[in-house]
Motif scaffolding. Structure first.
Motif: not given
Length: 122
Positions: A57-63
């Motif tokens: 599962t992937a997650s990302y910073a808003d930037s």
């Protein structure tokens, strides 16, 4: 011995793309979460993205959401960071890290690579 080696950095023009690699050795990637960070001169370290152990599962910073994509290739024991629409503000040293066996994307990282320089400039 857990080792991470980043590669793929370089000089790219604004709007361009790069794909960074984080090659793992000494352990089987399937059971490890991998995170990408960056640090620009004079700035704090910034977490960019994390991919969990299988199923990944992937997650990302808003930037970087919508511009960067993290992926893993367990067969080659490598995690990638595809970076598109690069901006001068993305210039930094990029690192990958892992909390170790069984850790999650919320765990503290224990192992780090040496980093790879990304420069976005015309």
């Amino acid at each position: 011995q857990v080792q991470l080696v980043e590669s793929g950095g370089g000089l790219v023009q604004p709007g361009g793309s790069l794909r960074l690699s984080c090659a793992a050795s000494g352990f089987t990637l399937d059971y490890y979460a991998i995170r990408w960070f960056r640090q620009a001169p004079g700035k704090e370290r910034e977490g960019l993205s994390c991919i969990s152990s299988t199923p990944g599962t992937a997650s990302y910073a808003d930037s970087v959401k919508g511009r960067f994509t993290i992926s893993r290739d367990n067969a080659n024991n490598t995690v990638y960071l595809q970076m598109n629409s690069l901006e001068p503000e993305d210039t930094a040293v990029y690192y990958c890290a892992t909390p170790g066996f069984g850790g999650s994307c919320t765990s503290r990282d224990r192992y780090w690579g040496q980093g790879t320089q990304v420069t976005v400039s015309s």
